[in-house]
Design a protein around this motif. Structure first.
Motif, PDB file in Angstrom:
ATOM      1  N   ILE A  28       6.306  -5.569 -11.621  1.00 36.36           N
ATOM      2  CA  ILE A  28       7.258  -4.566 -12.094  1.00 36.36           C
ATOM      3  C   ILE A  28       7.609  -3.695 -10.898  1.00 36.36           C
ATOM      4  CG2 ILE A  28       7.596  -2.621 -13.656  1.00 36.36           C
ATOM      5  CD1 ILE A  28       5.374  -3.897 -15.432  1.00 36.36           C
ATOM      6  N   ARG A  29       8.871  -3.506 -10.641  1.00 35.67           N
ATOM      7  CA  ARG A  29       9.307  -2.741  -9.468  1.00 35.67           C
ATOM      8  C   ARG A  29       9.315  -1.249  -9.826  1.00 35.67           C
ATOM      9  NH1 ARG A  29      11.394  -5.947  -5.418  1.00 35.67           N
ATOM     10  NH2 ARG A  29      12.642  -4.207  -4.654  1.00 35.67           N
ATOM     11  N   VAL A  30       8.117  -0.674  -9.829  1.00 32.59           N
ATOM     12  CA  VAL A  30       7.961   0.712 -10.265  1.00 32.59           C
ATOM     13  C   VAL A  30       8.621   1.701  -9.316  1.00 32.59           C
ATOM     14  CG1 VAL A  30       5.921   0.336 -11.677  1.00 32.59           C
ATOM     15  CG2 VAL A  30       5.643   0.775  -9.253  1.00 32.59           C
ATOM     16  N   GLY A  31       8.742   1.357  -8.049  1.00 32.32           N
ATOM     17  CA  GLY A  31       9.401   2.249  -7.099  1.00 32.32           C
ATOM     18  C   GLY A  31      10.851   2.507  -7.469  1.00 32.32           C
ATOM     19  N   GLY A  42       0.821  -1.213   0.000  1.00 35.42           N
ATOM     20  CA  GLY A  42       0.000   0.000   0.000  1.00 35.42           C
ATOM     21  C   GLY A  42       0.848   1.253   0.000  1.00 35.42           C
ATOM     22  N   PHE A  43       1.902   1.257   0.818  1.00 30.78           N
ATOM     23  CA  PHE A  43       2.790   2.414   0.900  1.00 30.78           C
ATOM     24  C   PHE A  43       3.471   2.681  -0.439  1.00 30.78           C
ATOM     25  CE2 PHE A  43       7.184   3.923   1.584  1.00 30.78           C
ATOM     26  CZ  PHE A  43       6.916   5.167   2.102  1.00 30.78           C
ATOM     27  N   VAL A  44       4.066   1.650  -1.023  1.00 30.28           N
ATOM     28  CA  VAL A  44       4.817   1.826  -2.271  1.00 30.28           C
ATOM     29  C   VAL A  44       3.881   2.168  -3.425  1.00 30.28           C
ATOM     30  CG1 VAL A  44       6.282   0.660  -3.973  1.00 30.28           C
ATOM     31  CG2 VAL A  44       6.736   0.378  -1.539  1.00 30.28           C
ATOM     32  N   THR A  45       2.786   1.436  -3.554  1.00 31.81           N
ATOM     33  CA  THR A  45       1.860   1.685  -4.663  1.00 31.81           C
ATOM     34  C   THR A  45       1.308   3.106  -4.598  1.00 31.81           C
ATOM     35  OG1 THR A  45       1.251  -0.648  -4.766  1.00 31.81           O
ATOM     36  CG2 THR A  45      -0.264   0.914  -5.781  1.00 31.81           C
ATOM     37  N   ALA A  46       0.841   3.520  -3.426  1.00 36.01           N
ATOM     38  CA  ALA A  46       0.282   4.864  -3.290  1.00 36.01           C
ATOM     39  C   ALA A  46       1.356   5.933  -3.484  1.00 36.01           C
ATOM     40  CB  ALA A  46      -0.392   5.021  -1.934  1.00 36.01           C
ATOM     41  N   SER A  47       2.545   5.711  -2.926  1.00 34.16           N
ATOM     42  CA  SER A  47       3.626   6.697  -3.080  1.00 34.16           C
ATOM     43  C   SER A  47       3.971   6.915  -4.540  1.00 34.16           C
ATOM     44  CB  SER A  47       4.879   6.233  -2.326  1.00 34.16           C
ATOM     45  OG  SER A  47       4.648   6.185  -0.947  1.00 34.16           O
ATOM     46  N   VAL A  48       4.153   5.815  -5.260  1.00 36.54           N
ATOM     47  CA  VAL A  48       4.520   5.929  -6.668  1.00 36.54           C
ATOM     48  C   VAL A  48       3.389   6.573  -7.458  1.00 36.54           C
ATOM     49  CG1 VAL A  48       5.070   4.619  -8.752  1.00 36.54           C
ATOM     50  CG2 VAL A  48       6.174   4.041  -6.593  1.00 36.54           C
ATOM     51  N   THR A 108      -9.850   4.925  -1.268  1.00 39.20           N
ATOM     52  CA  THR A 108     -10.108   3.650  -1.950  1.00 39.20           C
ATOM     53  C   THR A 108      -8.949   2.684  -1.743  1.00 39.20           C
ATOM     54  OG1 THR A 108     -11.340   4.871  -3.625  1.00 39.20           O
ATOM     55  CG2 THR A 108     -10.703   2.628  -4.169  1.00 39.20           C
ATOM     56  N   PHE A 109      -7.727   3.160  -1.924  1.00 44.31           N
ATOM     57  CA  PHE A 109      -6.562   2.303  -1.744  1.00 44.31           C
ATOM     58  C   PHE A 109      -6.449   1.816  -0.301  1.00 44.31           C
ATOM     59  CE2 PHE A 109      -3.270   2.985  -5.315  1.00 44.31           C
ATOM     60  CZ  PHE A 109      -4.251   2.878  -6.273  1.00 44.31           C
TER      61      PHE A 109
END
Length: 159
Positions: free
Chosen positions: A132-135, A24-30, A67-68
């Motif tokens: 995929i490591r989007v961060g 959640g942290f990484v997805t929302a941050s990115v 939502t997230f």
């Protein structure tokens, strides 16, 4: 980015009951840090003192965060930290040196951000076998700052 998420989870969440904290942290941050609104909003705020894009982005991000958070947990709330550092830093940079920035650099930064958003979408759809490591791709947003002037210099030497 994953390392920061793991550190926050260990310090703030006891036990292993919130396994989606880091996701959640990484997805929302990115998601909240990349894109045209983050870059263009910071540019307008820093160079012109106009905050309308950042305010609109804040409303959109707030609804998305709710939502997230329902799906991924409390890690989404901590995405506000890198968002503040990123957008605040961009705003300060544009305020200090933005008057002389080439519009092509901003366009290319937006393009890289859009590509990263596509990676987030693919991860959310579960299409790749490995996520995929989007961060890890976030620093690529700043490559056009050096690439565009260098390409112009090399092109000038060749032509």
């Amino acid at each position: 980015m994953d390392g920061l998420g793991d550190l926050l989870r260990r310090k703030l969440i006891r036990g292993d009951n919130n396994s989606r904290f880091v996701e959640g942290f990484v997805t929302a941050s990115v998601l909240f840090c990349v894109g045209a609104m983050a870059i263009n909003g910071s540019m307008q705020a820093g160079m012109l003192g106009k905050y309308d894009i950042l305010i609109s982005k804040g409303v959109i991000d707030g609804v998305t965060a709710i939502t997230f958070a329902a799906a991924m947990g409390v890690g989404v709330a901590f995405s506000a930290i890198p968002l503040l550092l990123y957008q605040g830093g961009l705003t300060l940079i544009f305020a200090l040196v933005g008057q002389g920035m080439d519009p092509a650099v901003v366009t290319e930064m937006n393009a890289v951000g859009g590509t990263i958003i596509v990676g987030i979408g693919l991860n959310m759809l579960g299409l790749p076998k490995e996520k995929i490591r989007v961060g890890n791709m976030l620093p690529a947003i700043f490559l056009p700052i050096g690439y565009i002037p260098l390409a112009g210099l090399i092109g000038g030497l060749m032509g």
